[in-house]
Design an enzyme around this catalytic site. Structure first.
Site, mmCIF file in Angstrom:
data_model
loop_
_atom_site.group_PDB
_atom_site.id
_atom_site.type_symbol
_atom_site.label_atom_id
_atom_site.label_comp_id
_atom_site.label_asym_id
_atom_site.label_seq_id
_atom_site.Cartn_x
_atom_site.Cartn_y
_atom_site.Cartn_z
ATOM 1 N N GLU A 276 0.829 -1.201 0.000
ATOM 2 C CA GLU A 276 0.000 0.000 0.000
ATOM 3 C C GLU A 276 0.868 1.258 0.000
ATOM 4 O O GLU A 276 0.496 2.273 -0.609
ATOM 5 C CB GLU A 276 -0.945 -0.004 1.206
ATOM 6 C CG GLU A 276 -1.979 -1.115 1.168
ATOM 7 C CD GLU A 276 -2.826 -1.052 -0.098
ATOM 8 O OE1 GLU A 276 -3.336 0.041 -0.427
ATOM 9 O OE2 GLU A 276 -2.972 -2.085 -0.759
ATOM 10 N N TRP A 279 1.600 1.754 -3.572
ATOM 11 C CA TRP A 279 0.597 2.480 -4.354
ATOM 12 C C TRP A 279 0.746 3.983 -4.163
ATOM 13 O O TRP A 279 0.547 4.765 -5.097
ATOM 14 C CB TRP A 279 -0.811 2.023 -3.980
ATOM 15 C CG TRP A 279 -1.226 0.763 -4.688
ATOM 16 C CD1 TRP A 279 -1.255 -0.494 -4.181
ATOM 17 C CD2 TRP A 279 -1.643 0.655 -6.059
ATOM 18 N NE1 TRP A 279 -1.675 -1.381 -5.139
ATOM 19 C CE2 TRP A 279 -1.920 -0.708 -6.295
ATOM 20 C CE3 TRP A 279 -1.810 1.569 -7.093
ATOM 21 C CZ2 TRP A 279 -2.357 -1.169 -7.536
ATOM 22 C CZ3 TRP A 279 -2.251 1.110 -8.336
ATOM 23 C CH2 TRP A 279 -2.518 -0.234 -8.547
ATOM 24 N N TRP A 307 -20.184 12.496 -19.658
ATOM 25 C CA TRP A 307 -20.539 12.642 -18.246
ATOM 26 C C TRP A 307 -21.854 13.403 -18.099
ATOM 27 O O TRP A 307 -22.133 14.334 -18.849
ATOM 28 C CB TRP A 307 -19.442 13.399 -17.493
ATOM 29 C CG TRP A 307 -18.096 12.748 -17.500
ATOM 30 C CD1 TRP A 307 -16.969 13.205 -18.115
ATOM 31 C CD2 TRP A 307 -17.723 11.516 -16.868
ATOM 32 N NE1 TRP A 307 -15.923 12.342 -17.908
ATOM 33 C CE2 TRP A 307 -16.360 11.282 -17.145
ATOM 34 C CE3 TRP A 307 -18.419 10.576 -16.099
ATOM 35 C CZ2 TRP A 307 -15.666 10.185 -16.681
ATOM 36 C CZ3 TRP A 307 -17.729 9.469 -15.630
ATOM 37 C CH2 TRP A 307 -16.371 9.275 -15.918
ATOM 38 N N ASN A 343 -10.981 2.348 2.731
ATOM 39 C CA ASN A 343 -10.530 2.341 1.334
ATOM 40 C C ASN A 343 -11.423 1.502 0.434
ATOM 41 O O ASN A 343 -11.723 1.897 -0.699
ATOM 42 C CB ASN A 343 -9.092 1.825 1.251
ATOM 43 C CG ASN A 343 -8.531 1.941 -0.155
ATOM 44 O OD1 ASN A 343 -8.416 3.033 -0.692
ATOM 45 N ND2 ASN A 343 -8.191 0.807 -0.756
ATOM 46 N N TRP A 361 -15.675 12.058 -12.745
ATOM 47 C CA TRP A 361 -14.821 11.692 -11.620
ATOM 48 C C TRP A 361 -14.176 12.910 -10.964
ATOM 49 O O TRP A 361 -13.896 12.908 -9.767
ATOM 50 C CB TRP A 361 -13.730 10.722 -12.077
ATOM 51 C CG TRP A 361 -12.764 11.289 -13.084
ATOM 52 C CD1 TRP A 361 -12.866 11.230 -14.442
ATOM 53 C CD2 TRP A 361 -11.556 12.008 -12.805
ATOM 54 N NE1 TRP A 361 -11.804 11.868 -15.039
ATOM 55 C CE2 TRP A 361 -10.978 12.352 -14.050
ATOM 56 C CE3 TRP A 361 -10.889 12.383 -11.647
ATOM 57 C CZ2 TRP A 361 -9.776 13.054 -14.159
ATOM 58 C CZ3 TRP A 361 -9.697 13.088 -11.739
ATOM 59 C CH2 TRP A 361 -9.153 13.404 -12.986
ATOM 60 N N TRP A 384 -9.155 8.164 -7.970
ATOM 61 C CA TRP A 384 -10.405 8.440 -8.687
ATOM 62 C C TRP A 384 -10.274 8.076 -10.165
ATOM 63 O O TRP A 384 -11.199 7.511 -10.763
ATOM 64 C CB TRP A 384 -10.799 9.906 -8.518
ATOM 65 C CG TRP A 384 -11.648 10.117 -7.309
ATOM 66 C CD1 TRP A 384 -11.232 10.457 -6.052
ATOM 67 C CD2 TRP A 384 -13.065 9.964 -7.232
ATOM 68 N NE1 TRP A 384 -12.305 10.526 -5.204
ATOM 69 C CE2 TRP A 384 -13.448 10.246 -5.893
ATOM 70 C CE3 TRP A 384 -14.054 9.647 -8.155
ATOM 71 C CZ2 TRP A 384 -14.778 10.195 -5.469
ATOM 72 C CZ3 TRP A 384 -15.382 9.590 -7.734
ATOM 73 C CH2 TRP A 384 -15.733 9.861 -6.408
#
Length: 450
Positions: A276, A279, A307, A343, A361, A384
């Site tokens: 993690e 990331w 969108w 998360n 987004w 996102w």
């Protein structure tokens, strides 16, 4: 020589390369924090982040004061404030830890100006495990997929061991012979970082304690227990099975090198947890090489995605946690109350907004930016984009998280949903999951095939 140490997103004393270097100066240190809300490269903080910053600066100031060094607070464009303070104090050296987003261009301009004026200005590493330019593909480029990126990180030389806090820091004299050194500070309270009327942050204050001491305590607690089950239980939102270090890492109250070496030295199986951190590294690696991530998708094919506007009952239902889908509603209410969201639930809530509601987004990212205490300039838009399908390593782009399936898998007892949104089951769903899934897939296929 007197050294000006410029704090930014590194509000700690331990493993602080710039502070360690500055503390060696026999003529003393001037500690500075600049609230820069004016430079176009600096994204203005959201409300929850401003709350956290206030507390973190209070604790940093107290830690420095114990060593006899005041923390000077100034507000304004850093390109103006830092050189002005150097001139005001007569500091001969300036040190800071590097930033890796768009703000680094501000830093570069300041460094050039100071050096042109004869000031020894230097930046040092401190915010990441690996400098972004040191992890390269076989052809010398940057990575676009996480797995090979993380393998390259693990194959690289290990991150240096964290630095201990300086044993002593000399304060610059108030009245030296040449020029006044210790400058006046602005008042933290005058910055208005915390809400008053109304005080919407009571739940955040009950949930979190900013500061370096709190960060160390959270890491200790995690390594003493939950880390052993992290790989198996991290996706269960009703349990405290994660480290809860993300806001402390975001504000630099603890360094990733400290987390890395403490975790490896704990004797626990920490590979899943350290991935993690990987990331987080990958998000900053991407932001460093690709530019600000909140502005547009990394995959240009999504520039024309149809969108829907963020208006009307569907947007309001998502934002308020009244969609009729328990896991989404619980997550959005937890976010508003505490400044955080588990998360796994973040992914579900983001997928629901972008794919079931087909709302941009960037609108969801901006909402999280305003409401998360750990709103990170790389990780927040990176994640996102990953969920929306237009980001790095976003395969399969057509992944759609079904909130009902996710709730059965990760909150089967209903404890999480019952705690945060107990009446959600009685709320009529704002959209039909199957119909909106098919609508999103058709739109995605059209964009990908264009």
């Amino acid at each position: 020589m007197t050294t000006l140490i410029w704090f930014r997103d590194d509000l700690r004393l331990a493993d602080h390369a710039a502070l360690t270097a500055a503390a060696e100066d026999e003529d003393g240190v001037i500690a500075l924090y600049v609230l820069d809300e004016e430079s176009e490269e600096c994204r203005p903080l959201g409300g929850a982040a401003r709350w956290w910053l206030h507390g973190s600066l209070e604790r940093l100031a107290a830690a420095l004061a114990e060593r006899g060094v005041p923390l000077v607070l100034r507000r304004g464009r850093a390109e103006r404030v830092v050189p002005e303070l150097v001139a005001e104090t007569g500091a001969e050296r300036v040190r800071w830890n590097r930033r890796y987003g768009a703000e680094r261009h501000v830093d570069a301009r300041i460094k050039r100006r100071l050096r042109s004026e004869g000031v020894d200005a230097r930046s040092l590493p401190g915010g990441l495990l690996f400098e972004p330019w040191t992890i390269q593909t076989g052809t010398g480029g940057h990575y676009r997929v996480f797995s090979p990126f993380w393998r390259a990180c693990l194959a690289a030389p290990a991150p240096p061991r964290p630095l201990t806090p300086p044993k002593a820091i000399r304060r610059a004299p108030r009245k030296p012979r040449r020029a006044p050194r210790q400058p006046a500070s602005e008042s933290l309270g005058d910055w208005g970082l915390r809400p008053s009327r109304p005080d919407w942050a009571a739940g955040i204050a009950a949930r979190w304690e900013p500061g370096e001491d709190a960060a160390r305590g959270r890491l200790d607690d995690f390594l003493d227990g939950p880390v052993g089950e992290y790989a198996h239980r991290r996706d269960i939102p009703a349990e405290r099975s994660t480290s809860e270090l993300s806001p402390h890492l975001r504000w630099g109250e603890i360094s990733p090198r400290t987390v890395w070496h403490r975790s490896l030295g704990s004797g626990a199986e920490a590979g899943a947890f350290l991935s993690e951190l990987g990331w987080r590294e990958f998000a900053w690696h991407t932001a460093y090489h690709r530019g600000p991530l909140q502005l547009r998708g990394l995959d240009p094919r999504f520039d024309g995605f149809p969108w829907r506007p963020a208006e009307g009952p569907e947007w309001q239902a998502w934002r308020r946690g009244t969609t009729g889908y328990g896991l989404v509603d619980a997550g959005m209410r937890e976010l508003w109350e505490t400044g955080t969201m588990h998360n796994r639930v973040r992914m579900v809530a983001a997928s629901f907004l972008t794919k079931n509601l087909m709302i941009d987004w960037r609108i969801g990212e901006a909402w999280f930016w305003d409401t998360l205490v750990d709103a990170d300039a790389a990780s927040n838009p990176f994640n996102w984009q990953w969920v929306a399908g237009c980001g790095a390593d976003a395969a399969p782009y057509f992944r759609i998280f079904n909130p009902e399936t996710q709730q059965r898998s990760f909150d089967p007892s209903g404890r999480y949903v019952t705690r945060w949104a107990p009446e959600s089951a009685a709320i009529p769903p704002v959209v039909d999951l199957r119909a909106t899934r098919l609508r999103a897939l058709a739109a995605y296929d059209a964009v990908r095939g264009a």
